[in-house]
Design an enzyme around this catalytic site. Structure first.
Site, PDB file in Angstrom:
ATOM      1  N   THR A  15       0.829  -1.211   0.000  1.00  0.00           N
ATOM      2  CA  THR A  15       0.000   0.000   0.000  1.00  0.00           C
ATOM      3  C   THR A  15       0.865   1.264   0.000  1.00  0.00           C
ATOM      4  OG1 THR A  15      -1.595  -1.233   1.289  1.00  0.00           O
ATOM      5  CG2 THR A  15      -1.875   1.139   1.275  1.00  0.00           C
ATOM      6  N   LYS A 107       7.246   1.638  12.072  1.00  0.00           N
ATOM      7  CA  LYS A 107       7.285   2.120  13.472  1.00  0.00           C
ATOM      8  C   LYS A 107       7.708   1.034  14.449  1.00  0.00           C
ATOM      9  CE  LYS A 107       2.847   1.045  12.349  1.00  0.00           C
ATOM     10  NZ  LYS A 107       2.069   1.262  11.161  1.00  0.00           N
ATOM     11  N   GLU A 131       9.509   9.917   8.985  1.00  0.00           N
ATOM     12  CA  GLU A 131       8.299  10.743   9.118  1.00  0.00           C
ATOM     13  C   GLU A 131       7.028   9.905   8.988  1.00  0.00           C
ATOM     14  OE1 GLU A 131       7.947  14.512   9.421  1.00  0.00           O
ATOM     15  OE2 GLU A 131       6.170  13.440  10.112  1.00  0.00           O
ATOM     16  N   GLY A 136       0.954   8.706   9.845  1.00  0.00           N
ATOM     17  CA  GLY A 136       0.841   8.752   8.376  1.00  0.00           C
ATOM     18  C   GLY A 136       1.144  10.111   7.779  1.00  0.00           C
ATOM     19  N   GLU A 192      -6.073  -5.257  10.624  1.00  0.00           N
ATOM     20  CA  GLU A 192      -5.432  -6.432  10.035  1.00  0.00           C
ATOM     21  C   GLU A 192      -6.256  -7.670  10.402  1.00  0.00           C
ATOM     22  OE1 GLU A 192      -2.430  -6.052   8.486  1.00  0.00           O
ATOM     23  OE2 GLU A 192      -2.401  -3.919   8.954  1.00  0.00           O
ATOM     24  N   LYS A 207       4.514   4.074  18.247  1.00  0.00           N
ATOM     25  CA  LYS A 207       4.552   5.467  17.767  1.00  0.00           C
ATOM     26  C   LYS A 207       4.892   6.427  18.918  1.00  0.00           C
ATOM     27  CE  LYS A 207       1.239   4.302  14.133  1.00  0.00           C
ATOM     28  NZ  LYS A 207      -0.185   4.082  13.852  1.00  0.00           N
TER      29      LYS A 207
HETATM   30  N1  HSE Z   1      -2.591   0.176  11.962  1.00  0.00           N
HETATM   31  C1  HSE Z   1      -2.334   1.575  11.914  1.00  0.00           C
HETATM   32  C2  HSE Z   1      -3.584   2.325  12.335  1.00  0.00           C
HETATM   33  C3  HSE Z   1      -1.916   1.964  10.516  1.00  0.00           C
HETATM   34  O1  HSE Z   1      -4.646   1.711  12.507  1.00  0.00           O
HETATM   35  O2  HSE Z   1      -3.513   3.519  12.531  1.00  0.00           O
HETATM   36  C4  HSE Z   1      -0.923   3.066  10.445  1.00  0.00           C
HETATM   37  O3  HSE Z   1       0.154   2.955  11.293  1.00  0.00           O
END
Ligand code: HSE
Length: 434
Positions: A15, A107, A131, A136, A192, A207
């Site tokens: 992606t 991350k 970054e 995102g 996921e 993060k």
């Molecule tokens: N799994 C992450 C989220 C995607 O749901 O924000 C981006 O890091």
């Protein structure tokens, strides 16, 4: 003649890889107009190069062999977008040893192996851009590294996992339970197939680890972040929260006070008058408070091909400009362990929401409040709804500021009372003391 070309190679054509390639190809002229530099996409490596990603990739770029990116002497910047720890880490270290600059959106890797990766990069005099690893498309790394460089960072509150925020928003708006909201998030492709990292606070903690390192000049200390996910939150708690004037959000919290740093991830009741309480669905937002600037807020999409690709390309431009101007990356001063202290979760002070499952009988509230009082936990308000003679009813208590250690001990004692029929649920509450 002055150099004005930068060559990049991507490993991982999923992606984010597709979004990055699209932006590099479609906005090539825009980037050239703004920087004077030609950014050339030289190679893309992925095991699957047959699937249509909706972009026309010029001939000779796609390969199934990552070493064609890592060893190509023309390539200045290697972009790791495959995710996971292995072989992503090995590819990054190899690229660094080959004196290539590196960009990653990974991350989990930066949070857990970032100290080793950045020290290798320093030794080889190359840059590592990440970054895209936090929130995102929101340029929060640049905000902390550049925009707010003049500030001591006093606090950060982040909604930085879109999947959990989608689930909590759906539970709030449609009064559905966690499992149904999770199924919908999976159906829409937000979560996921194995949603553990998102719903257990692990992705948010990765993060937060990165934000803490940038904010306080400390190493990446993922194992010191307290993490708790959203799986225990019920539709009933969300309704009580609304009644009390709050939204429940999975927050990443960083606070610095009295030379101690708090790093924690947990569901949090956020007052309705806080702007971040209004951040819904898959959106991310990060509130940053600096000693000079005061309160600031950053909002946007935390995932997806184009938003995350936007962050990757920003790093490409940043590093590309450094290469062209032969500039080194900024000195990274990192505090030694003796120069900072991470506050243990048991020492954190917070307000709390408790939902007790208590029998509806005379004297029950006084038993519970007696135990709370004995641990120095002061009650701010109480709600009891419904009446089931002889059965258990939810008894909700909001507290004033209390210490986590006292709360866990009091709850342990309360949960052993014969009049309490189920484990007590507690949620930490943000906001000023009334
Ligand atoms: N799994 C992450 C989220 C995607 O749901 O924000 C981006 O890091």
């Amino acid at each position: 003649m002055d150099r004005n070309t930068i060559s990049v190679g991507i490993i991982g054509f999923g992606t984010v890889g597709s979004g990055t390639a699209k932006i590099l190809l479609n906005n090539k002229q825009l980037l050239k107009d703004r920087t004077g530099i030609d950014f050339n996409l030289t190679k893309i490596a992925d095991l699957d190069i047959a699937r249509d990603r909706g972009i026309k990739i010029p001939d000779g770029i796609l390969t199934t062999d990552a070493s064609e990116v890592l060893n190509d002497p023309k390539i200045d910047i290697v972009i790791e977008l495959m995710g996971g720890i292995h072989p992503a880490k090995d590819f990054i270290l190899k690229a660094i040893r080959n004196k290539k600059h590196v960009i990653t959106a990974n991350k989990a890797l930066i949070a857990t192996a970032g100290n080793e990766i950045l020290s290798d990069a320093d030794a080889n005099e190359v840059c590592v851009g990440f970054e895209a690893s936090v929130a995102g498309g929101i340029p929060i790394i640049k905000v902390l590294r550049e925009g707010l460089i003049a500030n001591n960072i006093l606090a950060i509150y982040g909604i930085i996992n879109g999947t959990s925020n989608y689930i909590l928003t759906k539970m709030t708006n449609e009064k559905v339970d966690f499992s149904l909201a999770l199924k919908e998030a999976q159906r829409l492709g937000y979560a996921e197939a194995d949603p553990t990292f998102d719903i257990e606070g692990i992705d948010t903690a990765h993060k937060l680890t990165i934000l803490s390192s940038l904010s306080y000049g400390i190493p990446f200390l993922y194992n010191d972040v307290y993490k708790e996910g959203i799986t225990k939150i019920t539709a009933m708690d969300i309704e009580f929260a609304i009644e009390l004037g709050y939204k429940i959000k999975l927050l990443a919290i960083l606070k610095a006070a009295n030379s101690e740093i708090e790093m924690r991830v947990h569901p949090t009741m956020v007052p309705n008058d806080y702007l971040i309480s209004k951040v819904d669905g898959v959106f991310n937002a990060i509130y940053v408070e600096g000693d000079a600037v005061g309160s600031t807020l950053y909002y946007g999409r935390g995932a997806g091909d184009m938003p995350t690709g936007s962050a990757v390309v920003a790093d490409i431009v940043d590093i590309g400009e450094r290469i062209i101007r032969s500039q080194k990356s900024r000195v990274r001063s990192q505090k030694k362990a003796a120069e900072f202290k991470i506050r243990k979760m048991e020492d954190v002070d917070s307000k709390y929401y408790f939902r007790f499952s208590a029998l509806d009988k005379p004297g029950v509230l006084s038993k519970i409040s007696g135990i709370l009082g004995s641990y120095n936990i002061s009650i701010a308000s109480v709600i009891q709804k419904g009446r089931r003679i002889g059965g258990a009813v939810p008894l909700v208590v909001l507290t004033h500021l209390a210490k986590e250690k006292d709360v866990t001990q009091a709850i342990r004692e309360i949960d052993q009372l014969p009049v309490v029929s189920d484990k007590t649920l507690f949620i930490r509450v943000e906001g000023e003391e009334a």
